[in-house]
Motif scaffolding. Structure first.
Motif, PDB file in Angstrom:
ATOM      1  N   ALA A 278       9.870   2.019   6.619  1.00  0.00           N
ATOM      2  CA  ALA A 278       9.519   2.242   5.217  1.00  0.00           C
ATOM      3  C   ALA A 278       8.973   3.646   5.003  1.00  0.00           C
ATOM      4  N   VAL A 279       8.261   4.166   5.987  1.00  0.00           N
ATOM      5  CA  VAL A 279       7.755   5.536   5.873  1.00  0.00           C
ATOM      6  C   VAL A 279       8.908   6.534   5.836  1.00  0.00           C
ATOM      7  N   ALA A 280       9.934   6.274   6.636  1.00  0.00           N
ATOM      8  CA  ALA A 280      11.118   7.141   6.586  1.00  0.00           C
ATOM      9  C   ALA A 280      11.767   7.085   5.208  1.00  0.00           C
ATOM     10  N   GLY A 281      11.801   5.911   4.619  1.00  0.00           N
ATOM     11  CA  GLY A 281      12.337   5.784   3.268  1.00  0.00           C
ATOM     12  C   GLY A 281      11.500   6.532   2.254  1.00  0.00           C
ATOM     13  N   LEU A 282      10.172   6.448   2.397  1.00  0.00           N
ATOM     14  CA  LEU A 282       9.295   7.188   1.489  1.00  0.00           C
ATOM     15  C   LEU A 282       9.494   8.689   1.646  1.00  0.00           C
ATOM     16  N   TYR A 283       9.676   9.134   2.882  1.00  0.00           N
ATOM     17  CA  TYR A 283       9.951  10.562   3.112  1.00  0.00           C
ATOM     18  C   TYR A 283      11.262  10.974   2.455  1.00  0.00           C
TER      19      TYR A 283
ATOM     20  N   ILE B 245       0.252   8.641  -2.097  1.00  0.00           N
ATOM     21  CA  ILE B 245      -0.816   8.101  -2.940  1.00  0.00           C
ATOM     22  C   ILE B 245      -0.286   6.998  -3.840  1.00  0.00           C
ATOM     23  N   VAL B 246       0.897   7.189  -4.400  1.00  0.00           N
ATOM     24  CA  VAL B 246       1.481   6.183  -5.287  1.00  0.00           C
ATOM     25  C   VAL B 246       1.737   4.874  -4.536  1.00  0.00           C
ATOM     26  N   VAL B 247       2.375   4.981  -3.369  1.00  0.00           N
ATOM     27  CA  VAL B 247       2.714   3.776  -2.607  1.00  0.00           C
ATOM     28  C   VAL B 247       1.467   3.073  -2.089  1.00  0.00           C
ATOM     29  N   LEU B 248       0.500   3.839  -1.624  1.00  0.00           N
ATOM     30  CA  LEU B 248      -0.715   3.212  -1.105  1.00  0.00           C
ATOM     31  C   LEU B 248      -1.553   2.607  -2.224  1.00  0.00           C
TER      32      LEU B 248
ATOM     33  N   ASN C  11       6.782 -10.496  -5.595  1.00  0.00           N
ATOM     34  CA  ASN C  11       5.718  -9.877  -4.805  1.00  0.00           C
ATOM     35  C   ASN C  11       5.939  -8.372  -4.753  1.00  0.00           C
ATOM     36  N   GLY C  12       5.093  -7.624  -5.468  1.00  0.00           N
ATOM     37  CA  GLY C  12       5.260  -6.169  -5.535  1.00  0.00           C
ATOM     38  C   GLY C  12       5.169  -5.498  -4.182  1.00  0.00           C
ATOM     39  N   GLN C  13       4.239  -5.944  -3.346  1.00  0.00           N
ATOM     40  CA  GLN C  13       4.095  -5.353  -2.017  1.00  0.00           C
ATOM     41  C   GLN C  13       5.349  -5.575  -1.179  1.00  0.00           C
ATOM     42  N   ALA C  14       5.851  -6.802  -1.184  1.00  0.00           N
ATOM     43  CA  ALA C  14       7.026  -7.119  -0.380  1.00  0.00           C
ATOM     44  C   ALA C  14       8.244  -6.330  -0.858  1.00  0.00           C
ATOM     45  N   LEU C  15       8.429  -6.247  -2.162  1.00  0.00           N
ATOM     46  CA  LEU C  15       9.563  -5.499  -2.701  1.00  0.00           C
ATOM     47  C   LEU C  15       9.475  -4.025  -2.339  1.00  0.00           C
ATOM     48  N   THR C  16       8.281  -3.450  -2.461  1.00  0.00           N
ATOM     49  CA  THR C  16       8.094  -2.036  -2.119  1.00  0.00           C
ATOM     50  C   THR C  16       8.438  -1.785  -0.663  1.00  0.00           C
ATOM     51  N   LEU C  17       7.926  -2.639   0.208  1.00  0.00           N
ATOM     52  CA  LEU C  17       8.192  -2.487   1.641  1.00  0.00           C
ATOM     53  C   LEU C  17       9.684  -2.601   1.950  1.00  0.00           C
ATOM     54  N   LEU C  18      10.323  -3.612   1.396  1.00  0.00           N
ATOM     55  CA  LEU C  18      11.741  -3.836   1.688  1.00  0.00           C
ATOM     56  C   LEU C  18      12.604  -2.687   1.177  1.00  0.00           C
ATOM     57  N   VAL C  19      12.370  -2.245  -0.055  1.00  0.00           N
ATOM     58  CA  VAL C  19      13.174  -1.154  -0.622  1.00  0.00           C
ATOM     59  C   VAL C  19      12.991   0.119   0.193  1.00  0.00           C
ATOM     60  N   LEU C  20      11.760   0.433   0.542  1.00  0.00           N
ATOM     61  CA  LEU C  20      11.508   1.646   1.325  1.00  0.00           C
ATOM     62  C   LEU C  20      12.101   1.536   2.725  1.00  0.00           C
ATOM     63  N   ALA C  21      11.976   0.342   3.349  1.00  0.00           N
ATOM     64  CA  ALA C  21      12.501   0.173   4.705  1.00  0.00           C
ATOM     65  C   ALA C  21      14.023   0.304   4.718  1.00  0.00           C
TER      66      ALA C  21
ATOM     67  N   LEU D  77       0.297   0.722   4.983  1.00  0.00           N
ATOM     68  CA  LEU D  77       1.309  -0.240   4.529  1.00  0.00           C
ATOM     69  C   LEU D  77       1.200  -1.537   5.325  1.00  0.00           C
ATOM     70  N   THR D  78       0.806  -1.409   6.589  1.00  0.00           N
ATOM     71  CA  THR D  78       0.594  -2.594   7.427  1.00  0.00           C
ATOM     72  C   THR D  78      -0.746  -3.246   7.124  1.00  0.00           C
ATOM     73  N   GLY D  79      -1.806  -2.456   7.202  1.00  0.00           N
ATOM     74  CA  GLY D  79      -3.152  -3.012   7.077  1.00  0.00           C
ATOM     75  C   GLY D  79      -3.501  -3.520   5.703  1.00  0.00           C
ATOM     76  N   LEU D  80      -2.926  -2.915   4.650  1.00  0.00           N
ATOM     77  CA  LEU D  80      -3.215  -3.347   3.292  1.00  0.00           C
ATOM     78  C   LEU D  80      -2.220  -4.375   2.772  1.00  0.00           C
ATOM     79  N   CYS D  81      -1.270  -4.766   3.595  1.00  0.00           N
ATOM     80  CA  CYS D  81      -0.399  -5.868   3.205  1.00  0.00           C
ATOM     81  C   CYS D  81      -1.269  -7.115   3.036  1.00  0.00           C
ATOM     82  N   GLY D  82      -1.096  -7.803   1.910  1.00  0.00           N
ATOM     83  CA  GLY D  82      -2.009  -8.896   1.585  1.00  0.00           C
ATOM     84  C   GLY D  82      -2.127  -9.955   2.661  1.00  0.00           C
ATOM     85  N   VAL D  83      -0.989 -10.377   3.241  1.00  0.00           N
ATOM     86  CA  VAL D  83      -1.053 -11.440   4.242  1.00  0.00           C
ATOM     87  C   VAL D  83      -1.703 -10.952   5.538  1.00  0.00           C
TER      88      VAL D  83
END
Length: 465
Positions: A309-314, A331-334, A245-255, A106-112
């Motif tokens: 965000a990982v805690a949210g995914l869990y 797999i879905v999130v990554l 931004n799909g990545q940003a939204l996913t991260l924020l919602v999960l976090a 989630l960190t390394g594949l973040c576009g920025v």
């Protein structure tokens, strides 16, 4: 991690580029030649990243490839520390490995992060130092002694010495240690260590306090907006850009889901996530108030959003698939992250790269007589290993309208002064990126016999007189 590091290294040596890294690399080159930032040339940045790049260039040579390779390795190390947090501190065994992989990617594949981590600016070093400081801070609270507190202060303060965007983290981590340990020794160790990276800056400030203050503070608070038209409109676009931004939204919602989850679940690691939230909020506030601000600045907060965000995914995944089946939601999130990262990199495919500037530099060398003077931008000066004429070390400074004595002390020239130099024909070769009207106004077609257009720029050579 090996695969991610290899991919990042390949990217760092090919497409990785951003326009502002030119003056960072030029500053490192000038430092290697014996010049001092602020006192000998204008450099409105804290100095540690430039010193860091200069140190590596002293070992492996003055090349953008060296700086990029080091930045890629530091970015990868920050990703590893983020992933390793989950592997070492997770209290859900079934999600230890899955959570670790998710936090890292989630960190390394973040576009920025992928796009700007492997460049010569301070992002990579700041990422590594701040994540390391976070890890040290957690241990400093849990263990006795003051060494880990000192390490936390040294790491996070050095990050601020690379970029003031990370400065709020120093305050957050200091207050965390104070209120979680109630130990004056740990607080004193943190504070004492935090001073160390700034000792060289204090020495330069003692020699010329107004010059150092202008470079580090006054320029950013009063003049930085001059080089970016419609700054407020631009900032609003950046601050609302996460909506699309799909990545940003996913991260924020999960976090956010993760923070609610740990609050009501009562996990023994709850404080870890609260500290992440504090660090991310402090960084976002600082970045959002920069004028102008840019989307890439937010990469500094990504690790501290990815961990909760990982805690949210869990919390979500364990209810849908069961706690014993972690890999399906992962797999879905990554997949979303990987696609977002690929899209970011693909959209940058037609931008200039350092390879393009090396080609331009070869053309400039071919038309410039031996010992001839050159007007160009910071990228070209760096590639050619040429020291720019005084006052041309930082192009954005030409927008400043200051009294002559002030400009002299800061080593800067106004646009009018630069234009007069160009129009006087003192340069054997001129590489400039303007429009035809500007070229005519400067008299370049009359001053030089030869003109070659290179994309949106022009190379003028062979003086007519």
């Amino acid at each position: 991690m090996a695969a991610y590091t290899a991919a990042l290294l390949v990217y760092s040596q090919t497409w990785a580029f951003t326009g502002d890294e030119g003056f960072h690399l030029l500053a490192a080159q000038l430092i290697r030649s014996g010049m001092r930032p602020y006192l000998d040339f204008f450099f409105p940045q804290t100095p540690w990243n430039a010193w860091w790049n200069a140190a590596w260039m002293s070992i492996f040579g003055e090349s953008w490839r060296v700086a990029h390779a080091v930045a890629a390795l530091m970015t990868s190390a920050a990703v590893f520390l983020t992933a390793d947090y989950w592997f070492r501190r997770s209290d859900v065994d079934q999600w230890r490995l899955a959570g670790s992989v998710t936090a890292g990617l989630l960190t390394g594949l973040c576009g920025v992060v992928a796009a700007y981590g492997p460049v010569a600016q301070a992002y990579a070093l700041c990422l590594l130092l701040t994540v390391a400081a976070y890890r040290c801070c957690l241990l400093a609270v849990e263990r006795g002694g003051w060494l880990l507190s000192a390490a936390t202060g040294l790491l996070v303060s050095t990050a601020a010495g690379c970029s003031l965007l990370t400065a709020p983290e120093t305050i957050i981590l200091f207050l965390w240690i104070v209120f979680r340990t109630h130990s004056w020794r740990k607080a004193a160790a943190f504070a004492a260590a935090a001073v160390v990276p700034w000792v060289p800056v204090f020495k330069m400030a003692a020699a010329s306090p107004r010059v150092v203050w202008f470079n580090l503070v006054q320029y950013h608070t009063q003049f930085r907006h001059l080089y970016w038209p419609d700054t407020t409109e631009h900032d609003i676009d950046v601050l609302t850009g996460w909506i699309n931004n799909g990545q940003a939204l996913t991260l924020l919602v999960l976090a956010i889901s993760g923070l609610f989850f740990v609050k009501y679940r009562g996990t023994r690691r709850r404080d870890d996530f609260y500290l992440c939230a504090g660090l991310a909020a402090a960084l976002a506030t600082e970045i959002s108030t920069a004028h102008p601000t840019f989307e890439r600045y937010y990469l500094l907060a990504v690790p501290f959003v990815a961990i909760p965000a990982v805690a949210g995914l869990y919390a979500i995944g364990s209810r849908v698939f069961g706690a014993e089946r972690p890999w399906w939601p992962v797999i879905v999130v990554l997949a979303i992250s990987a696609l977002g990262c690929a899209k970011t990199i693909y959209e940058r495919r037609n931008l200039y790269t350092w390879g393009d500037y090396e080609s331009i530099a070869k053309k400039i060398v071919a038309v410039t007589p031996p010992g001839g003077s050159l007007y160009a931008d910071d990228h070209v000066y760096f590639v050619l290993h040429r020291k720019p004429p005084p006052g041309l070390e930082f192009a954005y400074s030409h927008k400043l309208d200051l009294p002559p004595a002030k400009r002299k002390s800061l080593h800067i020239l106004t646009e009018d002064e630069v234009n007069r130099q160009i129009s006087s024909g003192i340069y054997s070769t001129v590489y400039i990126c303007e429009d035809d009207e500007t070229y005519e106004k400067l008299g370049l077609p009359k001053l030089y016999k030869h003109r070659e257009d290179i994309e949106d720029c022009a190379l003028f050579s062979q003086r007519a007189r």
